[in-house]
Design an enzyme around this catalytic site. Structure first.
Site, PDB file in Angstrom:
ATOM      1  N   TYR A  66      16.559  23.785  28.446  1.00 50.48           N
ATOM      2  CA  TYR A  66      15.584  23.191  29.780  1.00 50.48           C
ATOM      3  C   TYR A  66      16.342  23.993  31.299  1.00 50.48           C
ATOM      4  O   TYR A  66      17.640  24.542  31.605  1.00 50.48           O
ATOM      5  CB  TYR A  66      16.594  21.898  30.496  1.00 50.48           C
ATOM      6  CG  TYR A  66      15.279  21.730  31.259  1.00 50.48           C
ATOM      7  CD1 TYR A  66      14.273  21.189  31.408  1.00 50.48           C
ATOM      8  CD2 TYR A  66      16.417  20.818  32.789  1.00 50.48           C
ATOM      9  CE1 TYR A  66      13.562  20.889  32.641  1.00 50.48           C
ATOM     10  CE2 TYR A  66      15.527  20.850  34.030  1.00 50.48           C
ATOM     11  CZ  TYR A  66      14.537  20.217  34.091  1.00 50.48           C
ATOM     12  OH  TYR A  66      13.977  20.404  35.027  1.00 50.48           O
TER      13      TYR A  66
ATOM     14  N   TYR B 186       0.706  19.276  38.099  1.00 52.57           N
ATOM     15  CA  TYR B 186       1.318  18.127  38.483  1.00 52.57           C
ATOM     16  C   TYR B 186       1.882  17.886  39.677  1.00 52.57           C
ATOM     17  O   TYR B 186       1.598  18.629  40.311  1.00 52.57           O
ATOM     18  CB  TYR B 186       2.141  17.771  37.182  1.00 52.57           C
ATOM     19  CG  TYR B 186       3.514  18.241  37.668  1.00 52.57           C
ATOM     20  CD1 TYR B 186       4.719  17.811  36.499  1.00 52.57           C
ATOM     21  CD2 TYR B 186       4.480  18.847  38.158  1.00 52.57           C
ATOM     22  CE1 TYR B 186       5.596  18.132  37.142  1.00 52.57           C
ATOM     23  CE2 TYR B 186       5.873  19.048  38.649  1.00 52.57           C
ATOM     24  CZ  TYR B 186       6.109  18.882  38.163  1.00 52.57           C
ATOM     25  OH  TYR B 186       7.672  19.001  37.809  1.00 52.57           O
TER      26      TYR B 186
ATOM     27  N   GLU C 170       2.506  11.516  29.817  1.00 50.78           N
ATOM     28  CA  GLU C 170       3.723  11.670  31.369  1.00 50.78           C
ATOM     29  C   GLU C 170       3.013  11.471  32.156  1.00 50.78           C
ATOM     30  O   GLU C 170       2.965  10.806  33.555  1.00 50.78           O
ATOM     31  CB  GLU C 170       4.073  13.359  30.890  1.00 50.78           C
ATOM     32  CG  GLU C 170       5.152  13.200  32.495  1.00 50.78           C
ATOM     33  CD  GLU C 170       5.820  15.175  32.392  1.00 50.78           C
ATOM     34  OE1 GLU C 170       5.153  16.042  32.151  1.00 50.78           O
ATOM     35  OE2 GLU C 170       5.995  15.048  33.363  1.00 50.78           O
TER      36      GLU C 170
ATOM     37  N   TRP D 123      17.517  11.875  32.854  1.00 49.49           N
ATOM     38  CA  TRP D 123      17.190  11.578  34.068  1.00 49.49           C
ATOM     39  C   TRP D 123      17.560  10.652  35.151  1.00 49.49           C
ATOM     40  O   TRP D 123      16.673   9.537  35.039  1.00 49.49           O
ATOM     41  CB  TRP D 123      15.497  12.376  34.639  1.00 49.49           C
ATOM     42  CG  TRP D 123      15.403  14.066  34.800  1.00 49.49           C
ATOM     43  CD1 TRP D 123      15.051  14.269  35.722  1.00 49.49           C
ATOM     44  CD2 TRP D 123      15.664  14.510  33.784  1.00 49.49           C
ATOM     45  NE1 TRP D 123      14.779  15.344  35.738  1.00 49.49           N
ATOM     46  CE2 TRP D 123      14.790  15.312  35.207  1.00 49.49           C
ATOM     47  CE3 TRP D 123      15.836  14.362  32.529  1.00 49.49           C
ATOM     48  CZ2 TRP D 123      14.987  17.257  34.082  1.00 49.49           C
ATOM     49  CZ3 TRP D 123      15.632  16.078  32.083  1.00 49.49           C
ATOM     50  CH2 TRP D 123      15.178  17.254  32.616  1.00 49.49           C
ATOM     51  N   SER D 124      17.046  10.870  36.441  1.00 52.47           N
ATOM     52  CA  SER D 124      18.439   8.939  37.546  1.00 52.47           C
ATOM     53  C   SER D 124      16.888   8.098  37.512  1.00 52.47           C
ATOM     54  O   SER D 124      16.844   7.595  36.950  1.00 52.47           O
ATOM     55  CB  SER D 124      18.423  10.194  39.084  1.00 52.47           C
ATOM     56  OG  SER D 124      18.603   8.946  39.215  1.00 52.47           O
ATOM     57  N   TRP D 125      15.689   8.799  38.100  1.00 47.06           N
ATOM     58  CA  TRP D 125      15.084   7.385  37.976  1.00 47.06           C
ATOM     59  C   TRP D 125      14.122   7.226  37.469  1.00 47.06           C
ATOM     60  O   TRP D 125      13.720   5.779  37.161  1.00 47.06           O
ATOM     61  CB  TRP D 125      14.244   7.947  39.420  1.00 47.06           C
ATOM     62  CG  TRP D 125      12.860   8.400  40.049  1.00 47.06           C
ATOM     63  CD1 TRP D 125      12.614   9.550  38.443  1.00 47.06           C
ATOM     64  CD2 TRP D 125      11.720   8.186  40.157  1.00 47.06           C
ATOM     65  NE1 TRP D 125      11.471  10.435  38.992  1.00 47.06           N
ATOM     66  CE2 TRP D 125      10.798   9.590  40.482  1.00 47.06           C
ATOM     67  CE3 TRP D 125      11.124   7.202  41.227  1.00 47.06           C
ATOM     68  CZ2 TRP D 125       9.211  10.084  40.950  1.00 47.06           C
ATOM     69  CZ3 TRP D 125      10.049   7.087  41.972  1.00 47.06           C
ATOM     70  CH2 TRP D 125       8.800   8.884  41.728  1.00 47.06           C
TER      71      TRP D 125
ATOM     72  N   ASP E   9       7.450  15.330  42.806  1.00 49.28           N
ATOM     73  CA  ASP E   9       7.854  17.182  42.655  1.00 49.28           C
ATOM     74  C   ASP E   9       6.709  18.156  43.481  1.00 49.28           C
ATOM     75  O   ASP E   9       7.089  18.823  44.651  1.00 49.28           O
ATOM     76  CB  ASP E   9       8.284  17.777  41.426  1.00 49.28           C
ATOM     77  CG  ASP E   9       9.175  16.697  40.690  1.00 49.28           C
ATOM     78  OD1 ASP E   9       9.829  16.278  41.091  1.00 49.28           O
ATOM     79  OD2 ASP E   9       9.504  17.897  39.808  1.00 49.28           O
TER      80      ASP E   9
ATOM     81  N   ARG F 240       1.352  23.050  35.710  1.00 44.73           N
ATOM     82  CA  ARG F 240       3.270  23.043  36.349  1.00 44.73           C
ATOM     83  C   ARG F 240       2.889  23.814  37.623  1.00 44.73           C
ATOM     84  O   ARG F 240       2.285  24.800  38.407  1.00 44.73           O
ATOM     85  CB  ARG F 240       3.897  24.475  35.670  1.00 44.73           C
ATOM     86  CG  ARG F 240       3.815  23.369  34.587  1.00 44.73           C
ATOM     87  CD  ARG F 240       4.825  21.760  34.344  1.00 44.73           C
ATOM     88  NE  ARG F 240       6.041  22.154  34.663  1.00 44.73           N
ATOM     89  CZ  ARG F 240       6.437  21.013  34.570  1.00 44.73           C
ATOM     90  NH1 ARG F 240       6.754  20.312  34.714  1.00 44.73           N
ATOM     91  NH2 ARG F 240       8.209  21.081  35.358  1.00 44.73           N
TER      92      ARG F 240
END
Ligand code: 2M8
Length: 447
Positions: free
Chosen positions: A83, A365, A409, A33-35, A175, A210
């Site tokens: 995924y 989340y 997380e 993942w990017s960040w 998100d 979620r």
């Protein structure tokens, strides 16, 4: 406590290393993942700077020709079923020398210049070879980091006011934040999409944590319309159902310009350094102009399609604190908000959402639980504006939380219990940084 936490963090980063990149979590997030890569590099720099650079390089090797850095780079060794939404769903065409279906077509906050500068600073402590490697990697990354900024300030200036619009909540990194609720209500929710596409997150984590199916139907629908146009950014305002300016994303944009100024300085590019500083000032001014609500006295997400600010108080509203040119009035207002019962920096780090809001959810989340990465950014902001005591309290609160509850997380915002994926990479990496780095950013205001 420090040695124990340090060693456990190193073990997490050892387990999650996949040869040329780090996965955020083995089970829930089995790609790059990017960040995440940026936060991870910041911590990895203390124990294995070569891997920190490798992780950033892997990500930027997947940069698109238009400058966008994809939010996920898919690992070809991981099955589609592991995924969702995976490579087949995104169906990205081949570009440059990359095979088709190698990444997603959306972005995440551009944390990488901030990370590259931090990794560079810390690499020197590892001796001459690491310092030389750091210089070479910085030279390789710099034009790519600039191209990322240009993509975002160019094609993604959807609102025309000098800020970046995200076109999907996943681009924010926050998100499922309530910050998107009003804008998302205007996005069609076709639940039948979830019979065609099966959610995998619910196989590996509790539904109560979620996003809901309605949220997911909207997430999937937004990708399908962007995908149908080949992830092209023309006329997004008219064509696309979601375009939002996020205070956190844009604060990171400006923070990235400040780090690019430092990097350009080291590379002997004085004129470019000055231009980066100017851009940081311009973005800061645009955040104040466009995302500040004088009644609520905080920063909110702006729905560019309707011109309305979200009414929600989210942790993203505190993020402009990381900007040294933020006017004193706004700094004070953020501090009032951060100290208030909404985010109360007492004992525990700040939750992702206003504790006093009726929709505050301790489990779901980005709707209540607390994250180490946003609190790490908040601490940076406190240091930038000279709030040394608060920064130190927040640092100790984060270190204590992770030491007691492990590298999860995210965490329950009242009990501190670890939630989501265990052995989560950015929690581990940032714990290393919190244990090791007490320095103040170079552009901090004098206390
Ligand atoms: C979460 O996002 C992914 C989608 O990108 C997901 O929910 O499947 C977010 O917390 C995001 O900020 C993070 O980068 C990603 C991987 O850790 O997980």
């Amino acid at each position: 406590m420090s040695a124990e936490l340090w060693n456990s963090a190193v073990r997490v980063l050892e387990t999650n290393w996949s040869g040329d990149h780090m996965v955020p979590s083995r089970k829930l997030y089995p790609h790059q993942w990017s960040w995440d890569a940026a936060f991870i590099a910041i911590g990895l720099a203390y124990v294995n700077p070569t891997r920190a650079w490798r992780d950033l390089r892997s990500l930027f090797e997947a940069q698109w020709p238009d400058g966008r850095v994809p939010h996920i780079v898919f690992d070809p060794a991981t099955a589609e079923a592991d995924y969702f939404p995976g490579p087949g769903f995104w169906d990205v065409p081949a570009y440059a020398n990359r095979p088709a279906r190698g990444s997603t077509g959306i972005v995440q906050p551009p944390m990488h210049a901030i990370a590259a500068w931090d990794v560079y600073r810390h690499a020197a402590a590892h001796g001459a070879n690491c310092a030389q490697e750091a210089r070479t990697e910085l030279e390789w990354l710099y034009p790519r980091l600039v191209a990322q900024q240009e993509y975002l300030t160019g094609r993604r200036n959807v609102g025309g006011g000098g800020l970046v619009s995200i076109v999907h909540p996943w681009e924010s990194g926050l998100d499922n934040s309530p910050a998107w609720d009003e804008a998302m209500a205007n996005v069609p929710a076709d639940l039948s999409l979830l019979t065609t596409y099966k959610r995998r997150d619910l196989d590996v984590s509790a539904a109560a944590h979620r996003p809901t199916d309605v949220d997911y139907a909207r997430y999937v629908g937004l990708v399908l319309t962007y995908r149908a146009e080949g992830y092209d950014d023309h006329d997004l305002l008219d064509r696309h159902a979601f375009a939002v300016e996020c205070p956190s994303f844009n604060a990171i944009m400006a923070g990235a310009e400040l780090s690019l100024a430092q990097i350009a300085g080291v590379l002997g590019l004085a004129a470019e350094a000055a231009a980066h500083r100017e851009r940081a000032q311009r973005i800061t001014a645009a955040i104040v102009k466009r995302l500040w609500n004088p009644q609520s006295r905080t920063f909110h997400a702006l729905d560019v399609k309707t011109g309305k600010l979200s009414p929600e108080h989210c942790v993203s509203g505190l993020m402009p604190l990381m900007l040294p040119d933020l006017p004193a009035e706004h700094v004070e207002a953020i501090m009032t908000e951060a100290r208030s019962s909404r985010f109360g920096l007492e004992g525990l780090p700040a939750p992702s959402y206003d504790r006093t809001a009726p929709g505050f959810d301790t489990m779901r989340y980005w709707r209540g639980p607390l994250w180490i990465n946003v609190n790490w950014l908040l601490r940076r902001g406190l240091l930038v504006h000279g709030f040394r005591d608060e920064a130190e309290d927040l640092r100790t609160a984060m270190v204590r939380l992770v030491h007691r509850n492990d590298h999860f997380e995210y965490f329950h915002p009242i009990t501190g219990e670890g939630l989501g994926a265990p052995a989560f990479s950015w929690t581990a990496a940032l714990s290393l940084d919190l244990l090791a780095d007490r320095s103040v950013p170079a552009y901090a205001r004098a206390a």
